[in-house]
Design a protein around this motif. Structure first.
Motif, mmCIF file in Angstrom:
data_model
loop_
_atom_site.group_PDB
_atom_site.id
_atom_site.type_symbol
_atom_site.label_atom_id
_atom_site.label_comp_id
_atom_site.label_asym_id
_atom_site.label_seq_id
_atom_site.Cartn_x
_atom_site.Cartn_y
_atom_site.Cartn_z
ATOM 1 N N LEU A 168 0.901 -1.243 -0.126
ATOM 2 C CA LEU A 168 -0.056 -0.045 0.008
ATOM 3 C C LEU A 168 0.847 1.459 -0.072
ATOM 4 O O LEU A 168 1.930 1.254 0.411
ATOM 5 N N VAL A 169 0.300 2.263 -0.704
ATOM 6 C CA VAL A 169 1.087 3.341 -0.739
ATOM 7 C C VAL A 169 1.352 4.238 0.616
ATOM 8 O O VAL A 169 0.363 4.136 1.354
ATOM 9 N N SER A 214 -5.185 4.876 -3.027
ATOM 10 C CA SER A 214 -5.342 3.673 -2.486
ATOM 11 C C SER A 214 -4.771 2.457 -3.217
ATOM 12 O O SER A 214 -5.298 1.005 -2.924
ATOM 13 N N MET A 215 -4.439 2.683 -4.618
ATOM 14 C CA MET A 215 -3.996 1.459 -5.457
ATOM 15 C C MET A 215 -2.609 0.892 -4.844
ATOM 16 O O MET A 215 -1.694 1.761 -4.653
ATOM 17 N N PRO A 216 -2.480 -0.346 -4.697
ATOM 18 C CA PRO A 216 -1.086 -0.894 -4.261
ATOM 19 C C PRO A 216 -0.001 -0.443 -5.283
ATOM 20 O O PRO A 216 -0.434 -0.610 -6.594
ATOM 21 N N VAL A 217 1.155 -0.363 -4.765
ATOM 22 C CA VAL A 217 2.299 -0.392 -5.763
ATOM 23 C C VAL A 217 2.677 -1.731 -5.988
ATOM 24 O O VAL A 217 3.101 -2.636 -5.018
ATOM 25 N N SER A 222 7.721 1.880 -9.150
ATOM 26 C CA SER A 222 7.470 3.103 -8.650
ATOM 27 C C SER A 222 6.032 3.939 -8.929
ATOM 28 O O SER A 222 5.388 3.223 -9.810
ATOM 29 N N ARG A 223 5.910 4.784 -7.965
ATOM 30 C CA ARG A 223 4.765 5.657 -8.149
ATOM 31 C C ARG A 223 5.051 7.162 -7.899
ATOM 32 O O ARG A 223 5.739 7.580 -7.062
ATOM 33 N N ASP A 224 4.606 7.764 -8.846
ATOM 34 C CA ASP A 224 4.802 9.497 -9.019
ATOM 35 C C ASP A 224 3.909 9.951 -7.850
ATOM 36 O O ASP A 224 2.715 9.534 -7.550
ATOM 37 N N LYS A 244 6.824 6.748 5.296
ATOM 38 C CA LYS A 244 6.504 6.251 6.611
ATOM 39 C C LYS A 244 5.299 5.272 6.210
ATOM 40 O O LYS A 244 4.324 5.306 5.594
ATOM 41 N N ALA A 245 5.638 4.183 6.350
ATOM 42 C CA ALA A 245 4.876 2.823 5.913
ATOM 43 C C ALA A 245 3.382 2.765 6.868
ATOM 44 O O ALA A 245 3.556 3.330 7.817
ATOM 45 N N LEU A 246 2.489 2.474 6.155
ATOM 46 C CA LEU A 246 1.183 2.348 6.953
ATOM 47 C C LEU A 246 1.155 1.046 7.801
ATOM 48 O O LEU A 246 1.529 0.194 7.323
#
Length: 248
Positions: A168-169, A214-217, A222-224, A244-246
């Protein structure tokens, strides 16, 4: 025996000689050899039988081995119980691995391949900040003037998932430092990563933030992201970003 008084010789009558010859042949025949066995005379057998009966313990029966087949005389050796070693070796191996994992639990969980495997198996493993990397060369700060003349700090960057599984992001922690005192921390903010806002929405007052991403990586992808800081201290000079990981 008959003694001749004339010549002095001794003679045996014919019937007496035949009797003596017969007695001698009977004694010899009792002691003759058979093929490979020495035949025991009858009187010796009776003496041996008497002696054995005399030494026989009370209440026990002496079995004549001559009447028992050879197959029954052979005593079978006791059977040895077979022991399977491989189950015990497998148990010891599993116990050793489990004990080693408990002792070195933190080091095992720091291993990215091990953590990815546990997460892919749907085991309860918490995400860590180390699972993410904010690519340094992707960070681009920009001051944007909005329609009311105020300035906001727009930060563009890229997050990279370091594990071989979906995550998760995370959120992004921003630490602000003083302009003239680089070691002085002015403020620390933790902002969620949202969907990409357009340029028109960024300049509007008030700014309406899009929904959280909410879209998993995907694994090792990578995600911008775009962060908008609206209220900043006057003497902000520099900042740092960290993922900071959820939890949960």
């Amino acid at each position: 025996m008959i003694l001749c008084h004339r010549c002095g010789n001794k003679f045996t009558p014919s019937h007496q000689a035949e009797k003596n010859q017969t007695h001698t042949e009977n004694n010899v025949s009792a002691w003759q050899y058979s093929e490979n066995t020495f035949a025991t005379p009858p009187f010796v057998k009776s003496l041996a039988s008497s002696a054995m009966n005399g030494f026989q313990p009370q209440g026990e029966t002496v079995q004549d081995t001559n009447s028992v087949p050879d197959s029954e005389l052979r005593i079978a050796p006791p059977q040895r119980s077979t022991v399977q070693l491989w189950p015990w070796l497998l148990v010891m191996l599993i116990a050793t691995i489990f004990a080693g994992f408990l002792i070195q639990q933190d080091k095992w969980l720091d291993n990215r391949w091990f953590r990815s495997t546990l997460i892919n198996l749907n085991l309860p493993v918490q995400q860590r900040d180390k699972d993410w990397l904010i690519v340094p060369e992707s960070v681009q700060p920009e001051w944007v003037v909005r329609t009311d003349g105020s300035k906001v700090l727009l930060i563009r960057g890229k997050l990279r998932n370091l594990l071989s599984c979906e995550l998760l992001v995370p959120e992004v922690e921003i630490t602000l430092y003083a302009k003239h005192q680089p070691d002085q921390i002015l403020d620390t903010l933790q902002l969620p990563i949202t969907m990409q806002p357009d340029e028109h929405a960024i300049k509007q007052v008030p700014f309406i933030a899009p929904d959280a991403d909410s879209m998993p990586v995907g694994p090792l992808s990578s995600r911008d992201f775009i962060l908008l800081l609206q209220s900043l201290p006057d003497n902000v000079g520099d900042f740092t970003l960290s993922a900071k990981a959820l939890q949960g």
